[in-house]
Design an enzyme around this catalytic site. Structure first.
Site, PDB file in Angstrom:
ATOM      1  N   HIS A  98      17.425  -0.271 -13.521  1.00 46.77           N
ATOM      2  CA  HIS A  98      18.844  -0.402 -13.213  1.00 46.77           C
ATOM      3  C   HIS A  98      19.186  -1.868 -12.945  1.00 46.77           C
ATOM      4  O   HIS A  98      20.247  -2.356 -13.335  1.00 46.77           O
ATOM      5  CB  HIS A  98      19.179   0.479 -12.013  1.00 46.77           C
ATOM      6  CG  HIS A  98      20.627   0.805 -11.877  1.00 46.77           C
ATOM      7  ND1 HIS A  98      21.100   1.510 -10.802  1.00 46.77           N
ATOM      8  CD2 HIS A  98      21.698   0.553 -12.644  1.00 46.77           C
ATOM      9  CE1 HIS A  98      22.415   1.658 -10.922  1.00 46.77           C
ATOM     10  NE2 HIS A  98      22.795   1.086 -12.028  1.00 46.77           N
ATOM     11  N   HIS A 128      15.804   4.330 -12.285  1.00 46.18           N
ATOM     12  CA  HIS A 128      16.456   4.098 -11.001  1.00 46.18           C
ATOM     13  C   HIS A 128      15.531   4.549  -9.878  1.00 46.18           C
ATOM     14  O   HIS A 128      14.511   5.176 -10.123  1.00 46.18           O
ATOM     15  CB  HIS A 128      17.724   4.957 -10.883  1.00 46.18           C
ATOM     16  CG  HIS A 128      18.718   4.807 -11.964  1.00 46.18           C
ATOM     17  ND1 HIS A 128      19.834   4.017 -11.834  1.00 46.18           N
ATOM     18  CD2 HIS A 128      18.813   5.381 -13.194  1.00 46.18           C
ATOM     19  CE1 HIS A 128      20.568   4.104 -12.930  1.00 46.18           C
ATOM     20  NE2 HIS A 128      19.963   4.922 -13.769  1.00 46.18           N
ATOM     21  N   GLU A 184      15.922   9.032 -12.386  1.00 48.45           N
ATOM     22  CA  GLU A 184      15.786   8.626 -10.986  1.00 48.45           C
ATOM     23  C   GLU A 184      14.398   8.999 -10.486  1.00 48.45           C
ATOM     24  O   GLU A 184      13.938  10.123 -10.696  1.00 48.45           O
ATOM     25  CB  GLU A 184      16.812   9.348 -10.102  1.00 48.45           C
ATOM     26  CG  GLU A 184      18.249   9.003 -10.367  1.00 48.45           C
ATOM     27  CD  GLU A 184      18.742   7.805  -9.569  1.00 48.45           C
ATOM     28  OE1 GLU A 184      17.940   7.173  -8.841  1.00 48.45           O
ATOM     29  OE2 GLU A 184      19.934   7.497  -9.684  1.00 48.45           O
ATOM     30  N   ASP A 187      17.163  -1.668  -8.069  1.00 51.75           N
ATOM     31  CA  ASP A 187      16.179  -0.629  -8.372  1.00 51.75           C
ATOM     32  C   ASP A 187      15.717  -0.675  -9.832  1.00 51.75           C
ATOM     33  O   ASP A 187      16.469  -1.135 -10.678  1.00 51.75           O
ATOM     34  CB  ASP A 187      16.728   0.758  -8.005  1.00 51.75           C
ATOM     35  CG  ASP A 187      18.033   1.132  -8.698  1.00 51.75           C
ATOM     36  OD1 ASP A 187      18.959   0.311  -8.737  1.00 51.75           O
ATOM     37  OD2 ASP A 187      18.121   2.264  -9.197  1.00 51.75           O
TER      38      ASP A 187
END
Length: 186
Positions: free
Chosen positions: A160, A42, A124, A170
């Site tokens: 993602h 992400h 992330e 993303d």
């Protein structure tokens, strides 16, 4: 080149030793006997396009102050997390044990299976779709992927946008899949 054995060790409880740990309340148990077979990449920046600070940490721990930025009012009641965040500086933070289900994927689908949170680990990268990620982020991401694939039966590394293409973009076009040494995206 950074390797798994140089910096990361994952214990049986799903925590990477010797990195910053900030416990998010936004997780639960995976369904019984679910194997972790997917890594989802992400991006996040809070407010959008702004890097650094504690806003991601505040968001993942449900302590984001909506009076700081108008965007925060839009997300103040959302309960999300990821297992890991790699900041632009390369700092790695863990929010949820890898053996638990973090709330990162939302409504999602991969290889004939829905509910990707059940069988995935969310990573992330501090960034946005159209800003280049840093070399140190790729180095840390590769080392983390190596460790996670040694610890769990990971079969795929996806964005993602691959598991929720109608909702998410993303990690975006600025993400260089060719810099991922394991699981190059085709």
């Amino acid at each position: 080149m950074i390797s798994c054995s140089d910096i990361f060790k994952i214990n049986k409880q799903g925590f990477v030793k010797d990195i910053k740990l900030v416990k998010s309340p936004n997780f639960d148990n995976r369904p019984n006997e679910t194997e972790i077979t997917l890594l989802v990449i992400h991006n996040i920046s809070l407010p959008p396009g702004i890097y650094g600070g504690k806003f991601i940490e505040n968001f993942f721990t449900n302590s984001l102050d909506p009076t700081i930025d108008p965007f925060f009012y839009k997300i103040k009641d959302i309960k999300v997390s990821a297992h890991f965040v790699i900041e632009r500086t390369g700092s790695l933070i863990q929010y949820v044990s890898a053996v638990k289900r973090a709330w990162h994927a939302g409504e999602s689908f991969w290889n004939g299976r829905s509910d990707c949170n059940d069988y995935s680990i969310g990573i992330e990268l501090e960034g946005s779709d159209n800003i280049e990620y840093t070399d140190i982020q790729y180095a840390k991401l590769n080392a983390l992927i190596e460790c996670l694939t040694e610890a769990y039966p990971i079969k795929d590394v996806v964005g993602h946008s691959d598991i929720a293409p109608k909702r998410k973009t993303d990690p975006g076009p600025s993400f260089r899949w060719d810099k991922i040494k394991l699981f190059k995206k085709t």
